[in-house]
Every structure is written in C-alpha cells, then in structure tokens.
Design a protein around this motif. Structure first.
Motif, PDB file in Angstrom:
ATOM      1  N   TYR A   1      -7.078   5.071  -6.296  1.00 19.02           N
ATOM      2  CA  TYR A   1      -7.414   4.660  -4.927  1.00 19.02           C
ATOM      3  C   TYR A   1      -8.464   5.592  -4.327  1.00 19.02           C
ATOM      4  O   TYR A   1      -9.454   5.139  -3.754  1.00 19.02           O
ATOM      5  CB  TYR A   1      -6.140   4.636  -4.080  1.00 19.02           C
ATOM      6  CG  TYR A   1      -6.313   4.132  -2.679  1.00 19.02           C
ATOM      7  CD1 TYR A   1      -6.566   2.790  -2.431  1.00 19.02           C
ATOM      8  CD2 TYR A   1      -6.220   4.989  -1.590  1.00 19.02           C
ATOM      9  CE1 TYR A   1      -6.713   2.313  -1.144  1.00 19.02           C
ATOM     10  CE2 TYR A   1      -6.370   4.530  -0.302  1.00 19.02           C
ATOM     11  CZ  TYR A   1      -6.623   3.182  -0.080  1.00 19.02           C
ATOM     12  OH  TYR A   1      -6.782   2.728   1.198  1.00 19.02           O
ATOM     13  N   VAL A   2      -8.265   6.890  -4.486  1.00 20.50           N
ATOM     14  CA  VAL A   2      -9.234   7.875  -3.971  1.00 20.50           C
ATOM     15  C   VAL A   2     -10.583   7.686  -4.656  1.00 20.50           C
ATOM     16  O   VAL A   2     -11.633   7.741  -4.020  1.00 20.50           O
ATOM     17  CB  VAL A   2      -8.697   9.314  -4.154  1.00 20.50           C
ATOM     18  CG1 VAL A   2      -9.783  10.348  -3.926  1.00 20.50           C
ATOM     19  CG2 VAL A   2      -7.518   9.551  -3.227  1.00 20.50           C
ATOM     20  N   ARG A   3     -10.566   7.429  -5.968  1.00 20.50           N
ATOM     21  CA  ARG A   3     -11.819   7.229  -6.714  1.00 20.50           C
ATOM     22  C   ARG A   3     -12.535   5.956  -6.272  1.00 20.50           C
ATOM     23  O   ARG A   3     -13.757   5.923  -6.185  1.00 20.50           O
ATOM     24  CB  ARG A   3     -11.574   7.183  -8.222  1.00 20.50           C
ATOM     25  CG  ARG A   3     -11.009   8.419  -8.863  1.00 20.50           C
ATOM     26  CD  ARG A   3     -11.821   9.668  -8.542  1.00 20.50           C
ATOM     27  NE  ARG A   3     -11.295  10.878  -9.097  1.00 20.50           N
ATOM     28  CZ  ARG A   3     -10.343  11.638  -8.557  1.00 20.50           C
ATOM     29  NH1 ARG A   3      -9.750  11.275  -7.451  1.00 20.50           N
ATOM     30  NH2 ARG A   3      -9.981  12.770  -9.111  1.00 20.50           N
ATOM     31  N   VAL A   4     -11.780   4.905  -6.011  1.00 19.75           N
ATOM     32  CA  VAL A   4     -12.398   3.654  -5.556  1.00 19.75           C
ATOM     33  C   VAL A   4     -13.039   3.847  -4.186  1.00 19.75           C
ATOM     34  O   VAL A   4     -14.149   3.364  -3.930  1.00 19.75           O
ATOM     35  CB  VAL A   4     -11.378   2.493  -5.543  1.00 19.75           C
ATOM     36  CG1 VAL A   4     -11.908   1.282  -4.792  1.00 19.75           C
ATOM     37  CG2 VAL A   4     -11.009   2.108  -6.962  1.00 19.75           C
ATOM     38  N   LEU A   5     -12.365   4.569  -3.303  1.00 19.00           N
ATOM     39  CA  LEU A   5     -12.959   4.845  -1.992  1.00 19.00           C
ATOM     40  C   LEU A   5     -14.226   5.691  -2.137  1.00 19.00           C
ATOM     41  O   LEU A   5     -15.220   5.460  -1.438  1.00 19.00           O
ATOM     42  CB  LEU A   5     -11.951   5.540  -1.081  1.00 19.00           C
ATOM     43  CG  LEU A   5     -10.762   4.694  -0.639  1.00 19.00           C
ATOM     44  CD1 LEU A   5      -9.833   5.497   0.259  1.00 19.00           C
ATOM     45  CD2 LEU A   5     -11.215   3.428   0.067  1.00 19.00           C
ATOM     46  N   ALA A   6     -14.208   6.650  -3.056  1.00 17.19           N
ATOM     47  CA  ALA A   6     -15.402   7.465  -3.307  1.00 17.19           C
ATOM     48  C   ALA A   6     -16.518   6.599  -3.889  1.00 17.19           C
ATOM     49  O   ALA A   6     -17.693   6.754  -3.521  1.00 17.19           O
ATOM     50  CB  ALA A   6     -15.064   8.622  -4.253  1.00 17.19           C
TER      51      ALA A   6
ATOM     52  N   ARG B   1       0.815  -1.226   0.000  1.00 20.61           N
ATOM     53  CA  ARG B   1       0.000   0.000   0.000  1.00 20.61           C
ATOM     54  C   ARG B   1       0.842   1.266   0.000  1.00 20.61           C
ATOM     55  O   ARG B   1       0.623   2.177  -0.812  1.00 20.61           O
ATOM     56  CB  ARG B   1      -0.951   0.016   1.181  1.00 20.61           C
ATOM     57  CG  ARG B   1      -1.810   1.287   1.222  1.00 20.61           C
ATOM     58  CD  ARG B   1      -2.738   1.329   2.401  1.00 20.61           C
ATOM     59  NE  ARG B   1      -3.657   0.217   2.302  1.00 20.61           N
ATOM     60  CZ  ARG B   1      -4.014  -0.535   3.340  1.00 20.61           C
ATOM     61  NH1 ARG B   1      -3.533  -0.291   4.524  1.00 20.61           N
ATOM     62  NH2 ARG B   1      -4.861  -1.522   3.181  1.00 20.61           N
ATOM     63  N   ASP B   2       1.808   1.364   0.891  1.00 23.53           N
ATOM     64  CA  ASP B   2       2.599   2.599   0.981  1.00 23.53           C
ATOM     65  C   ASP B   2       3.366   2.870  -0.310  1.00 23.53           C
ATOM     66  O   ASP B   2       3.433   4.011  -0.773  1.00 23.53           O
ATOM     67  CB  ASP B   2       3.562   2.520   2.167  1.00 23.53           C
ATOM     68  CG  ASP B   2       2.821   2.457   3.498  1.00 23.53           C
ATOM     69  OD1 ASP B   2       1.664   2.907   3.550  1.00 23.53           O
ATOM     70  OD2 ASP B   2       3.398   1.935   4.472  1.00 23.53           O
ATOM     71  N   LYS B   3       3.934   1.834  -0.897  1.00 23.87           N
ATOM     72  CA  LYS B   3       4.661   1.989  -2.172  1.00 23.87           C
ATOM     73  C   LYS B   3       3.710   2.412  -3.284  1.00 23.87           C
ATOM     74  O   LYS B   3       4.032   3.273  -4.099  1.00 23.87           O
ATOM     75  CB  LYS B   3       5.332   0.675  -2.578  1.00 23.87           C
ATOM     76  CG  LYS B   3       6.452   0.283  -1.699  1.00 23.87           C
ATOM     77  CD  LYS B   3       7.717   0.828  -2.262  1.00 23.87           C
ATOM     78  CE  LYS B   3       8.858   0.323  -1.408  1.00 23.87           C
ATOM     79  NZ  LYS B   3      10.108   0.843  -1.793  1.00 23.87           N
ATOM     80  N   LEU B   4       2.547   1.772  -3.328  1.00 27.29           N
ATOM     81  CA  LEU B   4       1.599   2.048  -4.402  1.00 27.29           C
ATOM     82  C   LEU B   4       1.074   3.478  -4.346  1.00 27.29           C
ATOM     83  O   LEU B   4       0.870   4.116  -5.379  1.00 27.29           O
ATOM     84  CB  LEU B   4       0.435   1.059  -4.340  1.00 27.29           C
ATOM     85  CG  LEU B   4       0.795  -0.387  -4.641  1.00 27.29           C
ATOM     86  CD1 LEU B   4      -0.382  -1.304  -4.341  1.00 27.29           C
ATOM     87  CD2 LEU B   4       1.235  -0.539  -6.080  1.00 27.29           C
ATOM     88  N   LEU B   5       0.863   3.976  -3.140  1.00 23.14           N
ATOM     89  CA  LEU B   5       0.328   5.327  -3.012  1.00 23.14           C
ATOM     90  C   LEU B   5       1.350   6.400  -3.394  1.00 23.14           C
ATOM     91  O   LEU B   5       1.004   7.570  -3.523  1.00 23.14           O
ATOM     92  CB  LEU B   5      -0.210   5.554  -1.600  1.00 23.14           C
ATOM     93  CG  LEU B   5      -1.485   4.765  -1.294  1.00 23.14           C
ATOM     94  CD1 LEU B   5      -1.887   4.918   0.163  1.00 23.14           C
ATOM     95  CD2 LEU B   5      -2.615   5.159  -2.223  1.00 23.14           C
ATOM     96  N   LEU B   6       2.591   6.002  -3.623  1.00 26.63           N
ATOM     97  CA  LEU B   6       3.592   6.936  -4.141  1.00 26.63           C
ATOM     98  C   LEU B   6       3.395   7.207  -5.638  1.00 26.63           C
ATOM     99  O   LEU B   6       3.886   8.203  -6.157  1.00 26.63           O
ATOM    100  CB  LEU B   6       5.001   6.391  -3.906  1.00 26.63           C
ATOM    101  CG  LEU B   6       5.446   6.273  -2.443  1.00 26.63           C
ATOM    102  CD1 LEU B   6       6.799   5.595  -2.358  1.00 26.63           C
ATOM    103  CD2 LEU B   6       5.472   7.633  -1.776  1.00 26.63           C
ATOM    104  N   LEU B   7       2.688   6.298  -6.302  1.00 23.76           N
ATOM    105  CA  LEU B   7       2.406   6.486  -7.731  1.00 23.76           C
ATOM    106  C   LEU B   7       1.203   7.419  -7.875  1.00 23.76           C
ATOM    107  O   LEU B   7       0.117   7.107  -7.372  1.00 23.76           O
ATOM    108  CB  LEU B   7       2.093   5.138  -8.392  1.00 23.76           C
ATOM    109  CG  LEU B   7       3.214   4.117  -8.402  1.00 23.76           C
ATOM    110  CD1 LEU B   7       2.688   2.748  -8.812  1.00 23.76           C
ATOM    111  CD2 LEU B   7       4.308   4.573  -9.348  1.00 23.76           C
TER     112      LEU B   7
END
Length: 180
Positions: free
Chosen positions: A124-129, A111-117
C-alpha cells in the motif's frame, strides 16, 4: 534508446494515473449506486461480515471481483476473435469499470483489516509512492495540456460559460450524492 525509455516510463505513469483516477471516481459512484438500490440491509450485512473476517480472508475477498469478471473478459476475447470490435471493446471497458468499482467498494470496507497485514501495508505504501511518482512524472505534460485547453476555451469564448456550467454540474452531483 534513452528517449524511448523515457517515453516508456511516461506512458507507464499515465496508465497508472488513469487507473488511479478511475479508482477515485468509481468508488463514490459505486457507493451512490449501492445507496440508491434497495440493498441497504445487504450492504450492512456485507460490512458486518467483513468486520468479522480475519485480515487474510479480507485480502482473499479481492479475488472475488477478478474471478467473477474473468468469464466476461474471455467473452470479450472471443468477440475480438469474431471481429466484433466495438462489442468487445465495450465489454472490456464495462468489465474494467465494474471490476474497479466493486474492488474500490470492497477496499473501502476492508482497508483497516488489510492494513493489519504487514505485506499489504508495505504494498500500500509503495503504491501510494508510485502514485506520487506518476504525478511528478506527468506534471509537465499535464500543465501543458491545461494551458492549451485554457487557451482554446479563451479563443472559443467558452471560458466563463463553460466554467459556470461545470461548477453547477459539480454542485448538482454533490447534492445528489448527499441526498441519497
């Protein structure tokens, strides 16, 4: 046409929530299975390897479960063609659960590595929305189902006993998860 479109969006929201529910439930299950198996050193090795990966390589890691399960899904399609319906459905369900569980496990590590992209963070933000939207879209139906289930339990006299059993089952499951 408007009703049909509303039904389509409702079904899409339900499917998304089922997928999200499976994701939420399978991540701890896979983690518990990994803790049970004598793979502690293997898990530590995988975690260390993921830590050394650049973010783009960590994103590519998600293709591994899909690639490994693709032949299993083809086998399920072949079983459908041979009219082995139960075996085909069981195999597809198993592949779905296994794929989701492994992907959830990998996501937890990456997760932490992926959120650097930037593109991944955007998705990720769109999926949570989308998940929030699906909850809002299905809330009236879920509320009605909960009310109907509570009424059914009251009519059958299961409300107190069933709730106590479920609470005990949850406590045992939590203790089992902590003990391993």
């Amino acid at each position: 046409m408007r009703r049909l479109l509303k039904l389509f969006w409702f079904v899409l929201a339900v499917l998304f929530l089922v997928e999200a529910w499976l994701w939420d439930r399978l991540a701890p299950v896979i983690a518990a299975i990994v803790r049970l198996l004598p793979w502690v050193a293997w898990k530590a090795t995988v975690a260390a390897a993921v830590e050394r990966l650049p973010p783009l390589a960590a994103a590519a890691l998600f293709a591994v479960p899909a690639g490994l399960l693709l032949p299993v899904k083809f086998l399920a399609l072949w079983l459908f063609a041979q009219e082995h319906w139960i075996s085909a459905v069981a195999l597809l369900v198993l592949a779905k659960i296994l794929g989701l569980g492994v992907t959830a496990f990998l996501f937890d590590l990456c997760r932490d590595k992926l959120l650097l992209l930037p593109w991944f963070a955007w998705v990720y933000v769109r999926v949570l929305a989308l998940r929030d939207w699906a909850h809002r879209e299905t809330e009236p139906a879920r509320r009605a189902i909960r009310a109907a289930a509570a009424g059914m339990r009251r009519r059958l006299g299961l409300d107190g006993r069933l709730r106590r059993r479920l609470v005990l089952l949850r406590l045992r499951a939590r203790r089992f998860g902590r003990a391993t």
